[in-house]
Design an enzyme around this catalytic site. Structure first.
Site, short mmCIF file in Angstrom:
data_model
loop_
_atom_site.label_atom_id
_atom_site.label_comp_id
_atom_site.label_asym_id
_atom_site.label_seq_id
_atom_site.Cartn_x
_atom_site.Cartn_y
_atom_site.Cartn_z
N SER A 148 0.03 -0.42 12.12
CA SER A 148 1.21 -0.81 11.35
C SER A 148 1.01 -0.44 9.88
O SER A 148 -0.08 -0.04 9.46
CB SER A 148 1.47 -2.32 11.47
OG SER A 148 0.39 -3.07 10.92
N GLY A 149 2.08 -0.56 9.11
CA GLY A 149 2.00 -0.36 7.66
C GLY A 149 1.54 1.03 7.28
O GLY A 149 1.89 2.04 7.91
N ASP A 183 -7.26 -1.53 15.29
CA ASP A 183 -6.50 -2.58 14.61
C ASP A 183 -6.90 -3.92 15.21
O ASP A 183 -7.31 -3.98 16.38
CB ASP A 183 -4.99 -2.36 14.78
CG ASP A 183 -4.18 -2.95 13.62
OD1 ASP A 183 -4.16 -4.19 13.49
OD2 ASP A 183 -3.62 -2.18 12.84
N ASN A 231 -8.99 2.36 6.21
CA ASN A 231 -7.76 1.86 5.61
C ASN A 231 -7.59 0.35 5.73
O ASN A 231 -6.70 -0.23 5.10
CB ASN A 231 -6.57 2.57 6.29
CG ASN A 231 -5.24 2.00 5.90
OD1 ASN A 231 -4.80 2.13 4.76
ND2 ASN A 231 -4.58 1.33 6.85
N ALA A 232 -8.42 -0.32 6.53
CA ALA A 232 -8.23 -1.75 6.78
C ALA A 232 -8.35 -2.55 5.49
O ALA A 232 -9.24 -2.30 4.66
CB ALA A 232 -9.25 -2.24 7.79
N GLY A 233 -7.44 -3.49 5.32
CA GLY A 233 -7.49 -4.32 4.12
C GLY A 233 -6.54 -5.50 4.25
O GLY A 233 -5.61 -5.50 5.04
N SER A 240 -6.96 1.04 -4.23
CA SER A 240 -5.69 0.50 -4.75
C SER A 240 -5.68 0.73 -6.25
O SER A 240 -6.73 0.92 -6.88
CB SER A 240 -5.60 -1.01 -4.47
OG SER A 240 -4.54 -1.61 -5.19
N TYR A 264 -9.21 -9.35 -4.54
CA TYR A 264 -8.70 -8.05 -4.13
C TYR A 264 -9.11 -6.96 -5.11
O TYR A 264 -9.59 -5.89 -4.71
CB TYR A 264 -7.17 -8.12 -4.02
CG TYR A 264 -6.52 -6.87 -3.48
CD1 TYR A 264 -6.57 -6.58 -2.12
CD2 TYR A 264 -5.83 -6.00 -4.31
CE1 TYR A 264 -5.96 -5.45 -1.60
CE2 TYR A 264 -5.21 -4.86 -3.81
CZ TYR A 264 -5.28 -4.59 -2.46
OH TYR A 264 -4.67 -3.46 -1.95
N LYS A 292 -11.52 -3.72 -4.35
CA LYS A 292 -11.01 -2.36 -4.46
C LYS A 292 -11.75 -1.54 -5.52
O LYS A 292 -11.88 -0.32 -5.39
CB LYS A 292 -9.51 -2.39 -4.74
CG LYS A 292 -8.69 -2.92 -3.56
CD LYS A 292 -8.92 -2.11 -2.29
CE LYS A 292 -7.98 -2.51 -1.16
NZ LYS A 292 -8.17 -1.71 0.06
#
Length: 252
Positions: free
Chosen positions: A12-13, A33, A78-80, A131, A144, A148
């Site tokens: 997703s996303g 996922d 990409n997981a976050g 990010s 966060y 990042k």
């Protein structure tokens, strides 16, 4: 020969947008996922595995499977998760650790287990999702932002360590991305700042020179480029896809 990509949090996303873009570019798409429901909605020709990006046993099993089926050409770690939105004195240690675990440990574990496969082939592209919070300080988002920033340090080190093996490493820094995760951030930040959701949204947009949020496809297109031969000498770079952030914490 068909290239293979693995995308964590790919159901997703932004991760789903990446998977769709790599699919369109002709890659053999593998995704992981933690959301079993989201995994059920992906195309049948993708290889989809339920796995926690911050769990080494889960990730090791995925990469072991890839090793038996032709290796790996591109990794999108990409997981976050967004983590808490609160003043630093109000951040619970367990929330801090959870945010660091998914965002940083997840990137580390993916890179750790991808490296042997790419070294065996003497080629590969490692793409970490950081990010703009990894380039600026973000009030009320200390876990966060810390994670990042650390992802960028990890990427810089990977580029140096893996470069002699023909492996490139780069980080993409999305700005505010339209979608459910950012919507949650907007709501929580509005509560923390005593503002409305629409005021916070407008503030984020006004903090870019282009005056808008980005979409998942914008991040995905950059990932496909970084994995391609067109980017064969691009490594160790922090690339923002954010509409040009000029003020990370605008007051409106």
């Amino acid at each position: 020969m068909t290239r293979r990509v693995l995308i964590t949090a790919g159901a997703s996303g932004v991760g789903r947008a990446m998977a769709e873009a790599f699919d369109a570019a002709g890659y053999d798409v593998w995704i992981t996922d933690i959301d079993a429901t989201a995994l059920q909605s992906v195309p049948e020709h993708w290889t989809a595995r339920k796995a926690d990006a911050s769990n080494e046993a889960d990730m090791s099993a995925v990469f072991q499977s890839m090793a038996t089926k032709g290796g790996l050409d591109a990794l999108c770690a990409n997981a976050g998760i967004a983590g808490p939105t609160a003043a630093v004195e109000d951040v619970d240690l367990s929330d801090w650790r959870s945010c660091i675990s998914v965002n940083l440990d997840g990137a580390f574990l993916a890179a750790k287990h991808a490296a042997p496969l790419m070294k065996a082939a003497q080629t590969g592209s490692v793409i970490l999702t950081s990010s703009t919070a990894g380039q600026y300080g973000y009030p009320y988002r200390s876990p966060y932002a810390a994670a990042k920033w650390a992802v960028i340090g990890l990427m810089k080190t990977l580029a140096m360590e893996l470069g002699p093996h023909g492996i490139r490493a780069n980080a993409i820094c999305p700005g505010a991305v339209e979608g459910p995760r950012m919507e949650g951030v907007l709501q929580r930040e509005a509560a923390a700042k005593g503002m409305t959701r629409d005021q916070v949204y407008a503030g984020y947009a006004a903090g870019t020179s282009m005056g808008r949020f980005v979409e998942g496809r914008d991040i995905a297109n950059m990932a496909v480029f970084l994995a391609s031969d067109s980017a064969r000498l691009i490594s160790g770079q922090v690339i923002a896809v954010d509409g040009h952030t000029v003020n990370p914490d605008p007051k409106i």
